[in-house]
Design a protein around this motif. Structure first.
Motif, PDB file in Angstrom:
ATOM      1  N   PRO A  62       0.809  -1.225   0.000  1.00 31.18           N
ATOM      2  CA  PRO A  62       0.000   0.000   0.000  1.00 31.18           C
ATOM      3  C   PRO A  62       0.842   1.275   0.000  1.00 31.18           C
ATOM      4  O   PRO A  62       1.989   1.288   0.428  1.00 31.18           O
ATOM      5  CB  PRO A  62      -0.797  -0.116   1.299  1.00 31.18           C
ATOM      6  CG  PRO A  62       0.055  -0.947   2.188  1.00 31.18           C
ATOM      7  CD  PRO A  62       0.762  -1.919   1.291  1.00 31.18           C
ATOM      8  N   ARG A  63       0.195   2.337  -0.511  1.00 28.82           N
ATOM      9  CA  ARG A  63       0.794   3.669  -0.447  1.00 28.82           C
ATOM     10  C   ARG A  63      -0.211   4.559   0.275  1.00 28.82           C
ATOM     11  O   ARG A  63      -1.395   4.552  -0.030  1.00 28.82           O
ATOM     12  CB  ARG A  63       1.082   4.217  -1.841  1.00 28.82           C
ATOM     13  CG  ARG A  63       1.605   5.654  -1.802  1.00 28.82           C
ATOM     14  CD  ARG A  63       2.061   6.181  -3.143  1.00 28.82           C
ATOM     15  NE  ARG A  63       1.140   5.888  -4.203  1.00 28.82           N
ATOM     16  CZ  ARG A  63       1.529   5.571  -5.454  1.00 28.82           C
ATOM     17  NH1 ARG A  63       2.800   5.511  -5.760  1.00 28.82           N
ATOM     18  NH2 ARG A  63       0.620   5.324  -6.379  1.00 28.82           N
ATOM     19  N   PHE A  64       0.277   5.340   1.225  1.00 28.03           N
ATOM     20  CA  PHE A  64      -0.545   6.266   1.986  1.00 28.03           C
ATOM     21  C   PHE A  64      -0.008   7.674   1.757  1.00 28.03           C
ATOM     22  O   PHE A  64       1.198   7.887   1.779  1.00 28.03           O
ATOM     23  CB  PHE A  64      -0.482   5.944   3.482  1.00 28.03           C
ATOM     24  CG  PHE A  64      -1.032   4.601   3.838  1.00 28.03           C
ATOM     25  CD1 PHE A  64      -2.381   4.448   4.159  1.00 28.03           C
ATOM     26  CD2 PHE A  64      -0.221   3.476   3.852  1.00 28.03           C
ATOM     27  CE1 PHE A  64      -2.891   3.209   4.489  1.00 28.03           C
ATOM     28  CE2 PHE A  64      -0.728   2.232   4.182  1.00 28.03           C
ATOM     29  CZ  PHE A  64      -2.077   2.091   4.501  1.00 28.03           C
ATOM     30  N   THR A  65      -0.917   8.630   1.574  1.00 32.08           N
ATOM     31  CA  THR A  65      -0.518  10.023   1.420  1.00 32.08           C
ATOM     32  C   THR A  65      -1.376  10.865   2.344  1.00 32.08           C
ATOM     33  O   THR A  65      -2.600  10.701   2.380  1.00 32.08           O
ATOM     34  CB  THR A  65      -0.695  10.499  -0.038  1.00 32.08           C
ATOM     35  OG1 THR A  65      -0.009   9.601  -0.912  1.00 32.08           O
ATOM     36  CG2 THR A  65      -0.123  11.900  -0.228  1.00 32.08           C
ATOM     37  N   THR A  66      -0.742  11.756   3.097  1.00 37.97           N
ATOM     38  CA  THR A  66      -1.492  12.607   4.025  1.00 37.97           C
ATOM     39  C   THR A  66      -2.487  13.466   3.271  1.00 37.97           C
ATOM     40  O   THR A  66      -2.272  13.843   2.116  1.00 37.97           O
ATOM     41  CB  THR A  66      -0.557  13.520   4.830  1.00 37.97           C
ATOM     42  OG1 THR A  66       0.222  14.319   3.923  1.00 37.97           O
ATOM     43  CG2 THR A  66       0.349  12.737   5.754  1.00 37.97           C
ATOM     44  N   THR A  67      -3.579  13.769   3.958  1.00 36.89           N
ATOM     45  CA  THR A  67      -4.576  14.695   3.422  1.00 36.89           C
ATOM     46  C   THR A  67      -4.735  15.824   4.440  1.00 36.89           C
ATOM     47  O   THR A  67      -4.410  15.670   5.617  1.00 36.89           O
ATOM     48  CB  THR A  67      -5.932  13.996   3.202  1.00 36.89           C
ATOM     49  OG1 THR A  67      -6.427  13.514   4.456  1.00 36.89           O
ATOM     50  CG2 THR A  67      -5.799  12.834   2.230  1.00 36.89           C
ATOM     51  N   TYR A  68      -5.219  16.961   3.955  1.00 35.84           N
ATOM     52  CA  TYR A  68      -5.478  18.113   4.829  1.00 35.84           C
ATOM     53  C   TYR A  68      -4.229  18.575   5.580  1.00 35.84           C
ATOM     54  O   TYR A  68      -4.285  18.949   6.749  1.00 35.84           O
ATOM     55  CB  TYR A  68      -6.614  17.820   5.813  1.00 35.84           C
ATOM     56  CG  TYR A  68      -7.859  17.293   5.154  1.00 35.84           C
ATOM     57  CD1 TYR A  68      -8.593  18.092   4.280  1.00 35.84           C
ATOM     58  CD2 TYR A  68      -8.295  15.996   5.391  1.00 35.84           C
ATOM     59  CE1 TYR A  68      -9.728  17.614   3.660  1.00 35.84           C
ATOM     60  CE2 TYR A  68      -9.440  15.506   4.779  1.00 35.84           C
ATOM     61  CZ  TYR A  68     -10.152  16.333   3.914  1.00 35.84           C
ATOM     62  OH  TYR A  68     -11.282  15.842   3.304  1.00 35.84           O
ATOM     63  N   VAL A 121       2.692  14.160   2.388  1.00 36.97           N
ATOM     64  CA  VAL A 121       3.697  13.199   2.844  1.00 36.97           C
ATOM     65  C   VAL A 121       3.208  11.820   2.405  1.00 36.97           C
ATOM     66  O   VAL A 121       2.096  11.417   2.742  1.00 36.97           O
ATOM     67  CB  VAL A 121       3.879  13.242   4.377  1.00 36.97           C
ATOM     68  CG1 VAL A 121       4.891  12.194   4.823  1.00 36.97           C
ATOM     69  CG2 VAL A 121       4.290  14.636   4.830  1.00 36.97           C
ATOM     70  N   GLU A 122       4.044  11.130   1.664  1.00 36.68           N
ATOM     71  CA  GLU A 122       3.710   9.817   1.126  1.00 36.68           C
ATOM     72  C   GLU A 122       4.519   8.746   1.849  1.00 36.68           C
ATOM     73  O   GLU A 122       5.711   8.910   2.065  1.00 36.68           O
ATOM     74  CB  GLU A 122       4.051   9.803  -0.366  1.00 36.68           C
ATOM     75  CG  GLU A 122       3.969   8.455  -1.030  1.00 36.68           C
ATOM     76  CD  GLU A 122       4.591   8.501  -2.403  1.00 36.68           C
ATOM     77  OE1 GLU A 122       3.909   8.933  -3.355  1.00 36.68           O
ATOM     78  OE2 GLU A 122       5.788   8.118  -2.524  1.00 36.68           O
ATOM     79  N   VAL A 123       3.846   7.665   2.208  1.00 33.06           N
ATOM     80  CA  VAL A 123       4.519   6.515   2.827  1.00 33.06           C
ATOM     81  C   VAL A 123       4.140   5.277   2.026  1.00 33.06           C
ATOM     82  O   VAL A 123       2.962   4.958   1.900  1.00 33.06           O
ATOM     83  CB  VAL A 123       4.109   6.336   4.304  1.00 33.06           C
ATOM     84  CG1 VAL A 123       4.744   5.088   4.896  1.00 33.06           C
ATOM     85  CG2 VAL A 123       4.502   7.575   5.114  1.00 33.06           C
ATOM     86  N   THR A 124       5.139   4.615   1.475  1.00 32.53           N
ATOM     87  CA  THR A 124       4.899   3.346   0.790  1.00 32.53           C
ATOM     88  C   THR A 124       5.393   2.224   1.694  1.00 32.53           C
ATOM     89  O   THR A 124       6.431   2.339   2.350  1.00 32.53           O
ATOM     90  CB  THR A 124       5.613   3.273  -0.578  1.00 32.53           C
ATOM     91  OG1 THR A 124       6.999   3.539  -0.399  1.00 32.53           O
ATOM     92  CG2 THR A 124       5.029   4.269  -1.551  1.00 32.53           C
TER      93      THR A 124
END
Length: 156
Positions: free
Chosen positions: A115-121, A126-129
């Motif tokens: 998974p890849r997560f990217t901050t919102t708001y 900031v992206e975390v893979t």
């Protein structure tokens, strides 16, 4: 030196080169693209880099190449953070999935290799893979949410 002696020397040198090549890292995932955000966002990323933990989910920090204050890694590229990335296309998808971890919202993008997560708001993305072993595990985000919350202001 005899012909046999030269041949032994050449074979020994070849064996050393093969052994050295076998020890070198060829992991393509250990090399990433460094983002190039505007100056204000880069300053937030540098502040985030100063707050990142030495270990995440039990993995020691092992930053990817090229070295940058905008990127970080843990566990031989099992967990990779990039700060100042462009807004993900998935954020425009009304069916997009999100998670909240310790006061930080993340867009979830499911990929075959993890998974890849990217901050919102937040004032910068900031992206975390995460590697494939984290297909159904957001545990590493608990170690990263605090530093993100502390250094990258919310836009709400």
């Amino acid at each position: 030196m005899t012909s046999f002696g030269r041949r032994s020397l050449i074979l020994s040198a070849a064996a050393v080169l093969v052994a050295a090549a076998g020890c070198s890292s060829t992991d393509a995932s250990a090399s990433i693209t460094v983002p190039s955000p505007p100056a204000e966002e880069a300053a937030l990323c540098r502040a985030l880099d100063g707050e990142l933990p030495d270990s995440v989910d039990g993995h020691d920090r092992d930053d990817p190449e090229p070295s940058s204050e905008l990127t970080a890694g843990w566990g031989d590229a099992a967990i990779v953070l990039r700060c100042g990335v462009a807004r993900p296309v998935g954020m425009s998808d009304p069916q997009g999935q999100g998670v909240e971890v310790d006061g930080v919202n993340w867009l979830l993008e499911e990929r075959d290799d993890g998974p890849r997560f990217t901050t919102t708001y937040r004032e910068t993305y900031v992206e975390v893979t995460l590697g494939g072993r984290y297909m159904h595990d957001i545990g590493p985000l608990t170690d990263l949410a605090g530093p993100v919350k502390k250094t990258v202001p919310a836009t709400l």
